[in-house]
Motif scaffolding. Structure first.
Motif, PDB file in Angstrom:
ATOM      1  N   ASN A 180       0.844  -1.170   0.000  1.00 51.33           N
ATOM      2  CA  ASN A 180       0.000   0.000   0.000  1.00 51.33           C
ATOM      3  C   ASN A 180       0.889   1.232   0.000  1.00 51.33           C
ATOM      4  O   ASN A 180       1.452   1.587   1.034  1.00 51.33           O
ATOM      5  CB  ASN A 180      -0.908  -0.014   1.224  1.00 51.33           C
ATOM      6  CG  ASN A 180      -2.266   0.531   0.880  1.00 51.33           C
ATOM      7  OD1 ASN A 180      -2.373   1.413   0.018  1.00 51.33           O
ATOM      8  ND2 ASN A 180      -3.300   0.030   1.515  1.00 51.33           N
ATOM      9  N   TYR A 182       1.614   5.039   0.016  1.00 50.81           N
ATOM     10  CA  TYR A 182       0.838   6.211   0.436  1.00 50.81           C
ATOM     11  C   TYR A 182       1.733   7.415   0.666  1.00 50.81           C
ATOM     12  O   TYR A 182       2.740   7.318   1.366  1.00 50.81           O
ATOM     13  CB  TYR A 182       0.068   5.883   1.709  1.00 50.81           C
ATOM     14  CG  TYR A 182      -0.679   7.060   2.282  1.00 50.81           C
ATOM     15  CD1 TYR A 182      -1.800   7.549   1.628  1.00 50.81           C
ATOM     16  CD2 TYR A 182      -0.253   7.674   3.446  1.00 50.81           C
ATOM     17  CE1 TYR A 182      -2.496   8.640   2.138  1.00 50.81           C
ATOM     18  CE2 TYR A 182      -0.938   8.769   3.957  1.00 50.81           C
ATOM     19  CZ  TYR A 182      -2.060   9.240   3.304  1.00 50.81           C
ATOM     20  OH  TYR A 182      -2.729  10.317   3.800  1.00 50.81           O
ATOM     21  N   ASN A 281      -1.810   7.478  -3.528  1.00 51.49           N
ATOM     22  CA  ASN A 281      -2.436   6.382  -2.817  1.00 51.49           C
ATOM     23  C   ASN A 281      -2.579   5.213  -3.789  1.00 51.49           C
ATOM     24  O   ASN A 281      -3.460   5.224  -4.632  1.00 51.49           O
ATOM     25  CB  ASN A 281      -3.803   6.807  -2.271  1.00 51.49           C
ATOM     26  CG  ASN A 281      -4.262   5.871  -1.169  1.00 51.49           C
ATOM     27  OD1 ASN A 281      -3.634   4.849  -0.914  1.00 51.49           O
ATOM     28  ND2 ASN A 281      -5.373   6.209  -0.540  1.00 51.49           N
ATOM     29  N   GLU A 283      -2.437   0.885  -4.412  1.00 49.42           N
ATOM     30  CA  GLU A 283      -2.519  -0.391  -3.730  1.00 49.42           C
ATOM     31  C   GLU A 283      -2.159  -1.506  -4.687  1.00 49.42           C
ATOM     32  O   GLU A 283      -2.630  -1.545  -5.806  1.00 49.42           O
ATOM     33  CB  GLU A 283      -3.947  -0.604  -3.220  1.00 49.42           C
ATOM     34  CG  GLU A 283      -4.082  -1.865  -2.412  1.00 49.42           C
ATOM     35  CD  GLU A 283      -5.518  -2.379  -2.372  1.00 49.42           C
ATOM     36  OE1 GLU A 283      -6.427  -1.629  -2.761  1.00 49.42           O
ATOM     37  OE2 GLU A 283      -5.695  -3.537  -1.993  1.00 49.42           O
TER      38      GLU A 283
ATOM     39  N   SER B 117      -6.858  -3.652  -7.792  1.00 51.50           N
ATOM     40  CA  SER B 117      -7.193  -2.680  -6.750  1.00 51.50           C
ATOM     41  C   SER B 117      -8.382  -1.817  -7.184  1.00 51.50           C
ATOM     42  O   SER B 117      -8.707  -1.742  -8.360  1.00 51.50           O
ATOM     43  CB  SER B 117      -5.979  -1.795  -6.462  1.00 51.50           C
ATOM     44  OG  SER B 117      -5.661  -1.033  -7.604  1.00 51.50           O
TER      45      SER B 117
END
Lengths: 310, 245
Positions: A180, A182, A281, A283, B117
């Motif tokens: 993830n 960020y 952001n 993922e 995602s």
């Protein structure tokens, strides 16, 4: 159904319909081969009913005869059942020619260490053919079929710049558990001049410098000081931290800001500013559970040898 | 004597007799599936859609996704390698209409949930070629622009309830759902709380990446991300599913 009375001028029987006063339709019997083919389908159906599951009876159905399938269940017991697609599929997975051939290699991959796989040309040939397909389906939608990535969205896997580490262990961890990435949005945190200064400093790290050297110095101050705090994640030398997945800003590789495509210095500044303002952001999903351990191993080796593995 | 000509020249009679002939085919092929014991596998985890997912499924149908994407993985080795475990009848038992599809112009989506995602789905639905250059899928940019209409969510659930989906209206129905699906799921299936549930789910997961708006994208991505994820196949012996055929 005979229409003996309906005969045309040549004496051939017709259906008796007349259109437009003179258009008639012959009523010849179908050819013999056709008739026998038709009876043949009836015989075929009768045999089929006997061999395959067909007729519903109450809450059950006829299971077919002489046509059983034997497969091995997960407990290792042999199970024999009436013909059905699911059993046939399991049997094919277990004893089918192609499946057996493939499993032989999959077992080798599962039992070998990464070093052993990479030293064995035979195993690597298997990795390259099977993982290529796995990659195209599972990884390709984001990283591209050729693993070139999409600048601004998904990282290029062919270069030797790694956000989360490029060793074989790091790559396996990334595939297995997902990542993830960020970076917080700094919208409204800096006035325009300071934002520009940080961007100018970040660009200067890659050797792209404008006229205004003082601005770069100011940016460095913000970057390395508490005002920006950029160094928390990108480190004091701006080379990024593997534990954070933060980008190395001191090389010339760009993954989010499309600096290489921007023509002028102003446009390059704007690209970097956009990232600072919007944050990042991203993922990567975890593949453990969806892909088997062996499939993950195949992909790990494949990604590692795309060009950038460390 | 009865002549074939009588049928051919009488369209009403022809229609009635043709319907009877086709009806026999339907009766023999379809009706038994509704009472044969083994049609639907007994597995844990399958539940009706949450309100947000349901709106997503409706958008999926509105946009005609099913025309190019099937949701039916067949028990063949090549499909297992690409898409995962073959689809179970149980997995589409609450689908009305089912989304099995009959043609794959794009890939099968029966197990697409969790594969990519949320942000990828948003980008891909908005502009497929920005992430998959060889794609021929159309752009669906309006999904991000349209606010999600959700005030009729209760009616949509009531309609599905009429055809047998266990959404609950009364206390008894709710209790039955708690028994069957557990409390957490039962709450999501309560028509009386449909709106607040929908908003809470969209708020919590923010599928479209914009926390300030509830768009059609939120609903569609919520739907896509749960497809094929309800059954935990590691819990079952492969031989178990064979018993249902």
């Amino acid at each position: 159904m005979s229409n003996a009375d309906n005969r045309n001028s040549k004496g051939v029987e017709t259906t008796g319909h007349v259109w437009d006063g003179d258009l008639q339709e012959y009523n010849n019997p179908p050819p013999m081969w056709w008739t026998w083919a038709f009876y043949g389908t009836i015989v075929f159906a009768l045999i089929y009913w006997l061999l395959y599951p067909t007729w519903p009876i109450g809450k059950d159905f006829t299971k077919g005869m002489f046509n059983n399938i034997t497969f091995v269940n997960d407990k290792g017991e042999e199970v024999t059942t009436h013909w059905n697609m699911r059993a046939l599929f399991l049997k094919d997975q277990q004893t089918g020619e192609q499946a057996v051939k493939q499993r032989e290699y999959l077992d080798k991959i599962a039992k070998s260490s990464y070093a052993e796989i990479m030293q064995d040309p035979d195993k690597m040939a298997f990795v390259n053919s099977m993982a290529k397909v796995l990659f195209a389906d599972n990884c390709g939608p984001c990283h591209g079929r050729g693993a070139d990535g999409v600048i601004g969205l998904y990282p290029n896997l062919r270069d030797d710049d790694w956000l989360w580490g490029g060793t074989i262990e790091d790559i396996e961890q990334t595939i297995r558990k997902g990542r993830n990435g960020y970076m917080p949005s700094f919208a409204g945190v800096f006035p325009k001049e300071k934002l520009e200064a940080v961007a100018a400093y970040v660009l200067s790290l890659s050797g792209i410098e404008g006229e205004d050297k003082a601005k770069i110095e100011e940016g460095k101050h913000i970057f390395q000081g508490e005002e920006g705090g950029c160094y928390y994640c990108h480190a004091k030398d701006a080379k990024g931290m593997k534990s954070q997945g933060s980008a190395n800003l001191a090389d010339k590789v760009w993954t989010i800001a499309n600096v290489p495509a921007a023509a002028t210095y102003e446009q390059k500044l704007a690209e970097v500013e956009k990232v600072i303002v919007n944050g990042v952001n991203r993922e990567m999903p975890a593949w453990e559970g969806r892909l088997s351990d062996t499939q993950i191993r195949l992909l790990t080796v494949y990604v590692h040898q795309l060009g950038g593995g460390k | 004597m009865f002549k074939h000509e009588t049928i051919e020249t009488n369209s009403a009679l022809l229609t009635v007799l043709a319907l009877i002939a086709m009806g026999i085919g339907g009766l023999v092929e379809i009706v038994p599936l509704h009472y044969i014991n083994d049609t639907i596998e007994k597995v844990d985890g399958v539940r009706p859609y949450t309100p947000l997912e349901l709106r997503g499924r409706d958008i999926y149908q509105r946009e005609g996704c099913f025309l190019c994407h099937s949701q039916m993985i067949r028990p063949f080795r090549d499909e297992a390698l690409r898409y995962g475990h073959y689809s179970l009848a149980a997995e589409s038992q609450y689908d009305h209409p089912f989304q099995w599809g009959s043609k794959r112009t794009g890939p099968d989506l029966a197990r697409v949930g969790g594969k990519y995602s949320n942000e990828w789905h948003v980008q891909h639905l908005k502009a497929p070629r920005s992430v998959v250059p060889e794609s021929i899928m159309p752009n669906y940019p309006w999904l991000l622009e349209n606010d999600l209409q959700y005030l009729d969510i209760g009616d949509r659930m009531r309609a599905l309830k009429k055809v047998g989906v266990p959404y609950s209206l009364t206390k008894e129905e709710y209790d039955a759902n708690v028994e069957k699906f557990g409390e957490e799921v039962a709450k999501m299936l309560d028509i009386n709380r449909a709106e607040e549930n929908l908003l809470a789910e969209a708020q919590a997961d923010n599928f479209d990446g914009n926390p300030n708006r509830l768009t059609e994208m939120d609903a569609l991505v919520a739907y896509l991300q749960m497809l094929g994820t309800l059954v935990d196949f590691s819990k079952y012996d492969e031989g178990y599913f064979v018993e249902f055929r």
